[in-house]
Design a protein around this motif. Structure first.
Motif, PDB file in Angstrom:
ATOM      1  N   ALA A 275       0.860  -1.180   0.000  1.00 58.63           N
ATOM      2  CA  ALA A 275       0.000   0.000   0.000  1.00 58.63           C
ATOM      3  C   ALA A 275       0.894   1.226   0.000  1.00 58.63           C
ATOM      4  N   ILE A 280      -1.964   0.693  -5.223  1.00 53.52           N
ATOM      5  CA  ILE A 280      -1.514  -0.640  -4.818  1.00 53.52           C
ATOM      6  C   ILE A 280      -0.528  -1.157  -5.856  1.00 53.52           C
ATOM      7  N   MET A 297      -8.496   2.960  -6.906  1.00 52.15           N
ATOM      8  CA  MET A 297      -7.554   3.498  -5.924  1.00 52.15           C
ATOM      9  C   MET A 297      -6.179   3.784  -6.528  1.00 52.15           C
ATOM     10  N   VAL A 302      -3.469   4.638  -0.167  1.00 50.83           N
ATOM     11  CA  VAL A 302      -4.020   3.399   0.380  1.00 50.83           C
ATOM     12  C   VAL A 302      -3.403   3.190   1.766  1.00 50.83           C
ATOM     13  N   ASN A 303      -4.247   3.074   2.776  1.00 48.89           N
ATOM     14  CA  ASN A 303      -3.770   2.948   4.150  1.00 48.89           C
ATOM     15  C   ASN A 303      -3.533   1.512   4.581  1.00 48.89           C
ATOM     16  N   ILE A 305      -4.007  -2.995   3.667  1.00 53.06           N
ATOM     17  CA  ILE A 305      -4.311  -4.153   2.823  1.00 53.06           C
ATOM     18  C   ILE A 305      -4.617  -5.336   3.737  1.00 53.06           C
ATOM     19  N   VAL A 317      -8.699  -3.503   0.364  1.00 55.72           N
ATOM     20  CA  VAL A 317      -7.871  -2.341   0.649  1.00 55.72           C
ATOM     21  C   VAL A 317      -8.747  -1.249   1.238  1.00 55.72           C
ATOM     22  N   LEU A 319      -9.102   3.000   2.173  1.00 53.83           N
ATOM     23  CA  LEU A 319      -8.665   4.332   1.791  1.00 53.83           C
ATOM     24  C   LEU A 319      -9.349   5.366   2.683  1.00 53.83           C
TER      25      LEU A 319
END
Length: 482
Positions: A275, A280, A297, A302-303, A305, A317, A319
């Motif tokens: 991420a 990704i 995304m 992306v914070n 996974i 994932v 966000l």
């Protein structure tokens, strides 16, 4: 006399007042029995609903990490910003603090910013603290451990006193000849890296001098304690295959070098996801090269996974602003999971290993639960390539040890950093032997001070074909960063 006249006016001849009252009560009881299911229906739907997010507790709290051990007592842990560790033994119905022994600031805050569990011994937990100024130097220790499911915590790692433990990675290799499992634990404090093989009792400092930047996440290849991956802030991924004797930068095709999480697929160590601050990326060759996945995304931060416990092709994932997506085919198509979540930013995701139809989300507004309408895993669907770069390995299934991912730090506002160029660096450092053992290093590593970077304007990418969702435009507000 007047009361009798009034009663005679409302009562038919021959009908007593007592009988009228009894009939009234029976009517009211019938109405209550009819209305009760209707009144209770929202609660019943809340518990059994599929295809939507349902809040499962701790509203208005920032949940930095969700942790569900694969084995042992069914417990759900969350890391709450400034409030430490909470746990639930009833699937999120109730929560209790699990902070006894963890130090707090003068304002009563418990600033845990990294959290992990031992996959082989799930009762053993690790908590990394921010630096705490305290008269007692022991309370400034950066790492604490619990051997009782978080009931009590003890300070370990005197080598990390006064240092911020920003990331923790834990891996359990197969049991040794004596039958006792040995866990590998690595802790990042700024740009420094400490590892051990005895549940945190003694530590060796690896001569990590690859980059002058903080380490945000750590992942250790299942069953191979000498293979360590570090995700950094602004400098991409660094990898060692020899326990830290040499390090190399792995930057091929990485468009954004802020690495928020490294996820290794269970049973397929060559299959990895990361991420980043802009989408990704996936690797099919154990991180030697990376391919960016197309999707809604692709140009957003992306914070988190979450990879399916038994199927590396199935992942979700998280966000900002209520955006979550799942794929059952390695990222070829994505399905949006936004119903019910509102505008909460997702900071952590975890698929329940004991009930794979449930996805847990830690957000900027409490802990949430999502029940899939249909199975996320589709074992019969082959991994489909989704990017332009050539990937250099086939998808041969390997043994199935457990992969772990590392928590992240405190939530702050941030923007994506621009791409930089880095090269592979080889240094002399302590080596993990095949036993394996760690030798301490006499070489000190300089402390890194991260600097701000100009904001990157991402280029729009192609949208994916989707099962039920379309691409979501990127918001203009600044994202919440852990």
């Amino acid at each position: 006399m007047n009361e009798r006249l009034q009663l005679s006016r409302i009562s038919p001849p021959g009908v007593s007042h007592t009988r009228i009252g009894r009939e009234t009560r029976q009517v009211l009881l019938a109405l209550f029995c009819f209305a009760l299911p209707i009144v209770c229906l929202p609660w019943a739907l809340r518990e059994s609903a599929t295809g939507l997010w349902v809040q499962a507790g701790l509203p208005k709290h920032v949940i930095q990490e969700v942790l569900i051990p694969r084995h042992g007592i069914p417990l759900l842990y969350v890391l709450v910003q400034d409030r430490g560790v909470y746990r639930s033994a009833d699937n999120g119905a109730t929560w209790e603090q699990a902070n006894e022994g963890l130090p707090s600031t003068s304002w009563g805050r418990i600033q845990v910013q990294a959290f992990a569990a031992d996959p082989q011994a799930p009762g053993i937990l690790y908590a990394g603290l921010a630096a705490i100024a305290h008269a007692d130097s022991a309370l400034g220790t950066g790492l604490y451990t619990s051997a009782s499911n978080g009931t009590t915590w003890l300070a370990v790692g005197r080598e990390m006193v006064g240092k911020e433990a920003q990331a923790i990675g834990v891996m359990s290799p197969p049991a040794g000849e004596d039958g006792e499992p040995t866990s590998m634990v690595c802790v990042a404090t700024g740009a420094e890296l400490y590892c051990n093989l005895n549940h945190g009792q003694s530590w060796s400092r690896l001569d990590w001098r690859g980059v002058e930047t903080p380490i945000l996440c750590i992942s250790i290849r299942p069953g191979e304690p000498e293979a360590i991956y570090l995700g950094t802030q602004g400098s991409g991924i660094y990898r060692t295959e020899d326990g830290g004797a040499t390090w190399e930068a792995v930057l091929e095709n990485l468009e954004n070098l802020d690495i928020n999480q490294i996820a290794i697929a269970p049973g397929q160590p060559d299959l990895m996801y990361i991420a980043t601050g802009a989408g990704i990326h996936r690797s099919l060759d154990a991180g030697s090269s990376w391919t960016k996945l197309a999707g809604p995304m692709s140009d957003r931060r992306v914070n988190s996974i979450a990879v399916h416990p038994t199927d590396g092709n199935a992942l979700c994932v998280g966000l900002e602003y209520g955006a979550a997506y799942c794929s059952s085919n390695g990222g070829a198509t994505w399905t949006a999971l936004s119903r019910g979540l509102g505008n909460a930013t997702i900071l952590s995701l975890a698929i329940d290993p004991q009930n794979e139809s449930i996805l847990w989300g830690g957000t900027s507004n409490g802990i949430w639960r999502y029940v899939f309408e249909s199975p996320l895993s589709r074992r019969a669907v082959p991994l489909a390539p989704t990017a332009t770069a050539t990937e250099r390995v086939d998808m041969t299934a390997l043994p199935t040890p457990t992969a772990t991912t590392s928590p992240r730090g405190t939530v702050t506002a941030a923007t994506a950093s621009p791409t930089r160029t880095a090269t592979a660096i080889s240094t002399v450092a302590p080596t993990l032997t095949s036993t394996p053992t760690l030798q301490p290093s006499a070489t000190s590593s300089p402390t890194a001070t991260p600097t701000s970077s100009p904001t990157v304007t991402p280029q729009p990418g192609p949208g994916p074909s989707t099962d039920r969702a379309t691409a979501v435009p990127s918001p203009t507000e600044q994202p919440i960063r852990r």
